[in-house]
Design a protein around this motif. Structure first.
Motif, PDB file in Angstrom:
ATOM      1  N   GLY A 294       0.802  -1.220   0.000  1.00  0.00           N
ATOM      2  CA  GLY A 294       0.000   0.000   0.000  1.00  0.00           C
ATOM      3  C   GLY A 294       0.833   1.268   0.000  1.00  0.00           C
ATOM      4  N   TRP A 295       2.146   1.131   0.233  1.00  0.00           N
ATOM      5  CA  TRP A 295       3.051   2.270   0.191  1.00  0.00           C
ATOM      6  C   TRP A 295       3.718   2.337  -1.175  1.00  0.00           C
ATOM      7  N   ASP A 296       4.194   3.520  -1.533  1.00  0.00           N
ATOM      8  CA  ASP A 296       4.946   3.708  -2.770  1.00  0.00           C
ATOM      9  C   ASP A 296       6.193   4.522  -2.452  1.00  0.00           C
TER      10      ASP A 296
ATOM     11  N   ASN B 226      -3.206  16.847  -2.693  1.00  0.00           N
ATOM     12  CA  ASN B 226      -3.968  15.671  -3.126  1.00  0.00           C
ATOM     13  C   ASN B 226      -3.126  14.393  -3.074  1.00  0.00           C
ATOM     14  N   TYR B 227      -1.795  14.572  -3.004  1.00  0.00           N
ATOM     15  CA  TYR B 227      -0.901  13.417  -3.002  1.00  0.00           C
ATOM     16  C   TYR B 227      -0.076  13.300  -1.713  1.00  0.00           C
ATOM     17  N   ILE B 228       0.297  14.445  -1.151  1.00  0.00           N
ATOM     18  CA  ILE B 228       1.177  14.387   0.013  1.00  0.00           C
ATOM     19  C   ILE B 228       0.804  15.472   1.018  1.00  0.00           C
ATOM     20  N   ASN B 229       0.751  15.092   2.267  1.00  0.00           N
ATOM     21  CA  ASN B 229       0.438  16.014   3.345  1.00  0.00           C
ATOM     22  C   ASN B 229       1.677  16.854   3.667  1.00  0.00           C
TER      23      ASN B 229
ATOM     24  N   ILE C  37      10.839   9.895  -2.041  1.00  0.00           N
ATOM     25  CA  ILE C  37       9.979  10.106  -0.885  1.00  0.00           C
ATOM     26  C   ILE C  37       9.117   8.861  -0.656  1.00  0.00           C
ATOM     27  N   PRO C  38       9.104   8.292   0.573  1.00  0.00           N
ATOM     28  CA  PRO C  38       8.164   7.214   0.869  1.00  0.00           C
ATOM     29  C   PRO C  38       6.745   7.777   0.897  1.00  0.00           C
ATOM     30  N   LEU C  39       5.796   7.040   0.338  1.00  0.00           N
ATOM     31  CA  LEU C  39       4.465   7.597   0.145  1.00  0.00           C
ATOM     32  C   LEU C  39       3.389   6.606   0.599  1.00  0.00           C
ATOM     33  N   PRO C  40       3.030   6.634   1.880  1.00  0.00           N
ATOM     34  CA  PRO C  40       1.881   5.848   2.333  1.00  0.00           C
ATOM     35  C   PRO C  40       0.581   6.519   1.878  1.00  0.00           C
TER      36      PRO C  40
ATOM     37  N   GLN D 297      -0.442   9.158   6.072  1.00  0.00           N
ATOM     38  CA  GLN D 297       0.502  10.287   6.150  1.00  0.00           C
ATOM     39  C   GLN D 297       0.090  11.254   7.256  1.00  0.00           C
ATOM     40  N   LYS D 298      -1.210  11.597   7.248  1.00  0.00           N
ATOM     41  CA  LYS D 298      -1.718  12.569   8.226  1.00  0.00           C
ATOM     42  C   LYS D 298      -1.584  12.041   9.651  1.00  0.00           C
ATOM     43  N   LYS D 299      -1.829  10.753   9.852  1.00  0.00           N
ATOM     44  CA  LYS D 299      -1.732  10.172  11.183  1.00  0.00           C
ATOM     45  C   LYS D 299      -0.278  10.142  11.656  1.00  0.00           C
ATOM     46  N   ILE D 300       0.624   9.771  10.751  1.00  0.00           N
ATOM     47  CA  ILE D 300       2.051   9.762  11.104  1.00  0.00           C
ATOM     48  C   ILE D 300       2.519  11.172  11.469  1.00  0.00           C
ATOM     49  N   ALA D 301       2.144  12.154  10.659  1.00  0.00           N
ATOM     50  CA  ALA D 301       2.527  13.551  10.928  1.00  0.00           C
ATOM     51  C   ALA D 301       1.977  14.024  12.263  1.00  0.00           C
ATOM     52  N   ALA D 302       0.751  13.632  12.582  1.00  0.00           N
ATOM     53  CA  ALA D 302       0.145  14.046  13.853  1.00  0.00           C
ATOM     54  C   ALA D 302       0.898  13.459  15.035  1.00  0.00           C
ATOM     55  N   ILE D 303       1.301  12.200  14.921  1.00  0.00           N
ATOM     56  CA  ILE D 303       2.059  11.553  16.002  1.00  0.00           C
ATOM     57  C   ILE D 303       3.396  12.254  16.198  1.00  0.00           C
ATOM     58  N   LEU D 304       4.109  12.495  15.100  1.00  0.00           N
ATOM     59  CA  LEU D 304       5.435  13.119  15.203  1.00  0.00           C
ATOM     60  C   LEU D 304       5.341  14.572  15.660  1.00  0.00           C
TER      61      LEU D 304
END
Length: 402
Positions: free
Chosen positions: A7-9, A116-119, A158-161, A166-173
């Motif tokens: 599911g990641w690119d 639309n592609y990356i947060n 760039i890793p692209l989930p 992406q949004k959840k990972i950014a929120a955690i960090l």
């Protein structure tokens, strides 16, 4: 790039709609005499983008008229700025509007996300991770002044989930970022409070409970004496004296480099509790030694002539008050950095009663211990966030998306 989960690119920056925008380098680029201390448009330079992000404490500005005729390099809310020349690979995220308009100079570039592609928050975390640092180290060129080009930046991988991940990972960090930022502010406040305490307590402007009466002020030669114990055994430790680290033990390897024949001829013995000063190339402050060892003949070793609390003078010799006295003593001396021991010996130092010296030293030592504890917390938080970034941004550790 490590193996990514299903599911990641992983794609180049230019493949996922991220614009890479260069600063304007044309004929309208601002000349030195066109910069102002204040103005409507902040013109970013390398000093404004550090490892920690934006630093707006110092800024140069251009007029709104100049801003309008430049074609490229305008920073928008949500943009990420990267330095591309000199201190390359520093990133700063413009996620809070601070100025009406901002432009970058020719040693920077802007990364503008396609939401639309990356947060953008996720992209900023990737930019500060080892994933991008490794690519910058491999791709940069130029030894005297390392550089990155727009073409190189566009090829960063760039890793692209999925966007929701992406949004959840950014929120955690970002939670860790807030904890780190809060600890940094706490550290800065504690350091500032300690400076204020030093200024007040070490000059007698503020007295601790139970102490009163006027302080004695003595010439330093009345409190300290220069000692020079030489002809010491070759197995003595060798000491280094620096302003950043104080007095430290040198490694055996360093000793062989300094003295290939192992000779310590002319070197001076230092005992715990002695102070060390370099009068030939004095930069400010005296260093206190906790160690027994040898220093170069270029140093002057001081021992106390009368009873003192060593820690009181350890703090005093780091205070602005003392360094100000030295500045006066060095006036008219070549380069303003060299003083003789005779010059130093006439500087007046405070000599409060010994119990008050001890009480002041105890208060300042406690302040130091609190600062050290906060610094340890900060190191731990940064290390833990770095480890978490490595796991989350590569998919080794997955997050649950609602």
């Amino acid at each position: 790039m490590v193996m990514l989960p299903e599911g990641w690119d992983c794609k180049n920056i230019n493949e996922i709609g991220i614009q890479v925008i260069d600063g304007d380098r044309g004929k309208n680029y601002p000349k030195d005499n066109e910069f102002q201390a204040t103005g409507s448009c902040l013109f970013l330079s390398a000093k404004n983008v550090t490892k920690a992000g934006f630093d707006f404490s110092l800024g140069q500005f251009i007029t709104s008229e100049k801003h309008k005729i430049l074609n490229k390099g305008a920073v928008e809310l949500g943009d990420i700025v990267i330095t591309t020349r000199g201190s390359i690979g520093h990133f700063a995220y413009y996620n809070q509007k601070k100025y009406q308009t901002i432009r970058i100079n020719s040693g920077m570039a802007i990364l503008r996300s396609n939401v639309n592609y990356i947060n953008p928050d996720f992209l900023y975390e990737v930019c500060r991770s080892q994933i991008i640092k490794t690519q910058i180290e491999k791709a940069s060129f130029g030894s005297a002044q390392p550089q990155l080009t727009i073409a190189i930046i566009k090829k960063f991988r760039i890793p692209l989930p999925p966007l929701s991940e992406q949004k959840k990972i950014a929120a955690i960090l970002s939670t860790w970022d807030r904890a780190i930022e809060g600890t940094e502010k706490l550290l800065a406040n504690s350091q500032q409070q300690k400076k204020a305490l030093m200024q007040q307590l070490l000059t007698g402007k503020k007295r601790l409970p139970g102490f009163s009466g006027k302080w004695l002020w003595k010439r330093s030669k009345e409190i300290f004496k220069s000692i020079s114990i030489k002809n010491n055994p070759m197995d003595c430790e060798l000491l280094s004296v620096t302003q950043d680290q104080g007095v430290v033990l040198r490694s055996l390897l360093e000793r062989r480099v300094v003295m290939p024949d192992g000779s310590v001829q002319g070197y001076k013995l230092v005992n715990p509790g002695n102070f060390i000063i370099s009068l030939r190339s004095f930069q400010g402050g005296l260093e206190y030694s906790y160690y027994r060892g040898l220093v170069s003949p270029a140093y002057t070793v001081l021992d106390n002539k009368i009873e003192i609390e060593n820690d009181f003078y350890k703090f005093y010799f780091k205070s602005y008050n003392f360094i100000g006295h030295l500045a006066v003593a060095t006036i008219g001396i070549r380069d303003g950095k060299q003083i003789s021991y005779q010059d130093f010996s006439f500087i007046k130092l405070p000599y409060p009663p010994l119990p008050e010296q001890q009480a002041i030293a105890a208060v300042l030592t406690t302040a130091d211990e609190e600062i050290t504890a906060i610094e340890s917390d900060l190191v731990r938080l940064r290390q833990e966030k770095k480890a978490l970034m490595q796991q989350l941004l590569t998919g080794k550790r997955r997050v649950t998306v609602d």
